[in-house]
Design an enzyme around this catalytic site. Sequence first.
Site, PDB file in Angstrom:
ATOM      1  N   GLY A  87      -5.959   4.736  -6.067  1.00 62.82           N
ATOM      2  CA  GLY A  87      -8.085   3.522  -6.670  1.00 62.82           C
ATOM      3  C   GLY A  87      -7.795   1.419  -6.763  1.00 62.82           C
TER       4      GLY A  87
ATOM      5  CB  ILE B 214      -7.139  14.121  -6.101  1.00 63.88           C
ATOM      6  CG1 ILE B 214      -7.809  12.879  -5.821  1.00 63.88           C
ATOM      7  CG2 ILE B 214      -6.284  14.382  -7.313  1.00 63.88           C
ATOM      8  CD1 ILE B 214      -8.989  13.403  -6.849  1.00 63.88           C
TER       9      ILE B 214
ATOM     10  CE1 TYR C  79     -13.077   4.358 -18.197  1.00 61.28           C
ATOM     11  CE2 TYR C  79     -13.450   2.495 -20.030  1.00 61.28           C
ATOM     12  CZ  TYR C  79     -12.462   3.162 -18.419  1.00 61.28           C
ATOM     13  OH  TYR C  79     -11.843   1.931 -18.483  1.00 61.28           O
TER      14      TYR C  79
ATOM     15  CE  LYS D 260      -9.536   4.814 -19.778  1.00 60.57           C
ATOM     16  NZ  LYS D 260      -8.311   5.230 -19.339  1.00 60.57           N
TER      17      LYS D 260
END
Length: 319
Positions: free
Chosen positions: A11, A35, A143, A147
């Site tokens: 990523g 993955i 998101y 977090k």
Amino acid sequence: MKNVLVIGSTGQIGSELTMKLRREIPGSSVVAGYIPGAEPKGELLESGPSAIADVRDAAGLARIADEYRIDTIFNLAALLSAVAEKRPLMAWDIQVNGLLNILEVAREKNIAVFTPSSIGSFGPETPRVDTPQDTIQRPRSMYGVTKVATELLSDYYFHKYGVNTRSVRFPGLISYVQLPGGGTTDYAVEVFYSAVKGEQYVCPIAPDTRMDMMYMPDALDAAVKLMQADPSRLVHRNGFNIAAMSFSPEELFSVIRSMEPSFSWRYEVDPLREAIAASWPDRMDDSCAREEWDWKPVYGIEETCRDMLKNLRIKLNKK
Ligand code: SER
């Protein structure tokens, strides 16, 4: 930190962090976790071991931990803010249930865990300027919700079980190596590609919306330095505010144009991203990170723009 597992190694952060750890930690073995569908390639694949590491598969994580005698996990699996808004349940599953799987393995096998938090963990009621280390965190994006949960769970496992959890709240990250995947701060990366290709950039964020930003080398240094920090100095754990620069699209684009005079831009504001951006801090106060583990960034806006343009011209074979 000797036997390391980087989850999300292909990523935006992982691809560079994995290589940095392999280069800079003497005698280390750094496993590139991925993955299926996001396999490591090239240098990342050839320079060390790799393994399928899906945060939703607790047994699989435990097997990797045993096989490679992992002592440190960098958990970089996440859906970024704009994507998480479209797939909220999946974001929760990866960011929260996935973290619980990691923390359980860490508790059983005495593994240190770094899980990034973000400017996204703040919300509209948070003080926007000089955002304190300890302040209101009521984000409205999924998101952000994940977090905050990440920070709390990481602290919980530290206080209850002594798991060595640490994290930072990353600003928007800028890099020429790997594109981010569906965040609110992505414009600050995409714009450089347009500038180098000679295309007009169409910006989804409003001209004056400020956000904290950071060049990737500083972000990677922060992650490594925090994991190496003397625990007796750490008053906080999850997660430290870290800041390097703060700008609006208009300010960033003006600096780019001073270096690339033909660069032009216009705005087509995306309401989803703009609403998220407007609820995030303009600039975090990072004095706790500076005091507790000597955090200090190197790159400001000018240095970042110069380095991004130089490296992207090479990458895209321009000039
Ligand atoms: N860069 C992230 C995003 O925009 C924030 O941490 O989603």
